[in-house]
Design a protein around this motif. Sequence first.
Motif, PDB file in Angstrom:
ATOM      1  N   GLY A  39       0.678  -1.082   0.072  1.00 49.55           N
ATOM      2  CA  GLY A  39      -0.090   0.002  -0.009  1.00 49.55           C
ATOM      3  C   GLY A  39       1.079   1.048   0.037  1.00 49.55           C
ATOM      4  N   ILE A  40       1.668   1.212   0.605  1.00 50.11           N
ATOM      5  CA  ILE A  40       2.725   2.349   0.633  1.00 50.11           C
ATOM      6  C   ILE A  40       3.510   2.502  -0.709  1.00 50.11           C
ATOM      7  N   VAL A  41       3.818   1.506  -1.316  1.00 49.72           N
ATOM      8  CA  VAL A  41       4.388   1.433  -2.574  1.00 49.72           C
ATOM      9  C   VAL A  41       3.508   2.043  -3.671  1.00 49.72           C
ATOM     10  N   GLU A  42       1.936   1.739  -3.830  1.00 46.82           N
ATOM     11  CA  GLU A  42       1.031   2.004  -4.446  1.00 46.82           C
ATOM     12  C   GLU A  42       0.976   3.689  -4.127  1.00 46.82           C
ATOM     13  N   ARG A  43       0.968   4.145  -2.876  1.00 46.71           N
ATOM     14  CA  ARG A  43       0.625   5.438  -2.315  1.00 46.71           C
ATOM     15  C   ARG A  43       1.807   6.397  -3.244  1.00 46.71           C
ATOM     16  N   LEU A  44       3.009   5.866  -3.028  1.00 47.25           N
ATOM     17  CA  LEU A  44       4.217   6.637  -3.476  1.00 47.25           C
ATOM     18  C   LEU A  44       4.576   6.377  -4.995  1.00 47.25           C
ATOM     19  N   ALA A  45       3.730   5.725  -5.611  1.00 48.12           N
ATOM     20  CA  ALA A  45       3.790   5.656  -7.004  1.00 48.12           C
ATOM     21  C   ALA A  45       3.260   6.940  -7.511  1.00 48.12           C
ATOM     22  N   LYS A  46       2.189   7.521  -6.845  1.00 44.56           N
ATOM     23  CA  LYS A  46       1.450   8.744  -7.325  1.00 44.56           C
ATOM     24  C   LYS A  46       2.421   9.959  -7.303  1.00 44.56           C
ATOM     25  N   ALA A  47       2.916  10.056  -5.790  1.00 47.78           N
ATOM     26  CA  ALA A  47       3.892  11.172  -5.775  1.00 47.78           C
ATOM     27  C   ALA A  47       4.754  10.838  -4.371  1.00 47.78           C
ATOM     28  N   PRO A  48       5.834  11.658  -4.174  1.00 45.94           N
ATOM     29  CA  PRO A  48       6.506  11.275  -2.856  1.00 45.94           C
ATOM     30  C   PRO A  48       5.555  12.040  -1.829  1.00 45.94           C
ATOM     31  N   ALA A  49       5.834  11.618  -0.613  1.00 42.58           N
ATOM     32  CA  ALA A  49       4.756  12.410   0.657  1.00 42.58           C
ATOM     33  C   ALA A  49       5.755  12.292   1.853  1.00 42.58           C
ATOM     34  N   ALA A  50       5.232  13.229   2.718  1.00 42.07           N
ATOM     35  CA  ALA A  50       5.864  13.573   4.101  1.00 42.07           C
ATOM     36  C   ALA A  50       5.431  11.974   4.892  1.00 42.07           C
ATOM     37  N   VAL A  51       6.243  11.444   5.757  1.00 40.61           N
ATOM     38  CA  VAL A  51       6.082  10.547   6.510  1.00 40.61           C
ATOM     39  C   VAL A  51       4.590  10.678   7.273  1.00 40.61           C
ATOM     40  N   SER A  52       4.716  11.775   7.800  1.00 35.15           N
ATOM     41  CA  SER A  52       3.190  12.072   8.838  1.00 35.15           C
ATOM     42  C   SER A  52       1.987  11.840   7.815  1.00 35.15           C
ATOM     43  N   VAL A  53       2.163  12.531   6.712  1.00 35.15           N
ATOM     44  CA  VAL A  53       0.879  12.633   5.890  1.00 35.15           C
ATOM     45  C   VAL A  53       0.542  11.261   5.303  1.00 35.15           C
ATOM     46  N   LEU A  54       1.698  10.258   4.962  1.00 37.28           N
ATOM     47  CA  LEU A  54       1.512   9.267   4.372  1.00 37.28           C
ATOM     48  C   LEU A  54       1.025   8.060   5.523  1.00 37.28           C
ATOM     49  N   ALA A  55       1.450   8.534   6.765  1.00 34.59           N
ATOM     50  CA  ALA A  55       0.921   7.490   7.855  1.00 34.59           C
ATOM     51  C   ALA A  55      -0.477   7.605   8.299  1.00 34.59           C
ATOM     52  N   GLU A  56      -1.036   8.729   7.845  1.00 35.83           N
ATOM     53  CA  GLU A  56      -2.417   9.239   8.203  1.00 35.83           C
ATOM     54  C   GLU A  56      -3.499   7.967   7.406  1.00 35.83           C
ATOM     55  N   SER A  57      -2.874   7.520   6.308  1.00 38.96           N
ATOM     56  CA  SER A  57      -3.824   6.864   5.452  1.00 38.96           C
ATOM     57  C   SER A  57      -3.771   4.973   6.241  1.00 38.96           C
ATOM     58  N   PHE A  58      -2.951   4.929   7.000  1.00 41.34           N
ATOM     59  CA  PHE A  58      -2.647   3.552   7.438  1.00 41.34           C
ATOM     60  C   PHE A  58      -3.092   3.609   9.087  1.00 41.34           C
ATOM     61  N   ASP A  59      -3.805   2.594   9.459  1.00 41.89           N
ATOM     62  CA  ASP A  59      -4.484   2.310  10.841  1.00 41.89           C
ATOM     63  C   ASP A  59      -3.621   1.583  11.463  1.00 41.89           C
ATOM     64  N   MET A  60      -2.425   2.418  12.022  1.00 35.38           N
ATOM     65  CA  MET A  60      -1.483   1.903  13.053  1.00 35.38           C
ATOM     66  C   MET A  60      -0.594   3.038  13.479  1.00 35.38           C
ATOM     67  N   SER A  61       0.203   2.643  14.675  1.00 28.35           N
ATOM     68  CA  SER A  61       0.970   3.661  15.264  1.00 28.35           C
ATOM     69  C   SER A  61       2.123   3.965  14.563  1.00 28.35           C
ATOM     70  N   LEU A  62       2.547   5.338  14.604  1.00 30.17           N
ATOM     71  CA  LEU A  62       3.681   5.760  13.819  1.00 30.17           C
ATOM     72  C   LEU A  62       4.649   4.859  13.930  1.00 30.17           C
TER      73      LEU A  62
END
Length: 113
Positions: free
Chosen positions: A22-45
């Motif tokens: 899922g992370i790779v699929e999201r990053l295929a669209k564009a780079p992202a800040a870790v905090s922004v990217l983490a918001e899409s996933f249901d887990m602790s930082l």
Amino acid sequence: MPKYRDDVDRVLRALADPTRRGIVERLAKAPAAVSVLAESFDMSLPSFVQHLGILTDAGIITSEKTGRVRTVSLRPGALDVLHLWLDEQRTDAERRADRLGIHLARHHEGAPS
């Protein structure tokens, strides 16, 4: 056995987890800040950052820190090793079918309408 077998193993192990895919699929669209990217996933930082570490160790992503913001992106060509390996696994019949398809497409392009 291909010389790059260790690279294939490392990438496949990293991509075996659905969160990391899922992370790779999201990053295929564009780079992202870790905090922004983490918001899409249901887990602790901290758990999320562990996933990023595995992808980094596998050579799939890179990160850059600017001030207090760490941005992650896909490493260009990181998945090429999988393309090479998968191509080697194709059967002769698949390769012949590909060549036939190319031949027919060329023949059709030159045919009168």
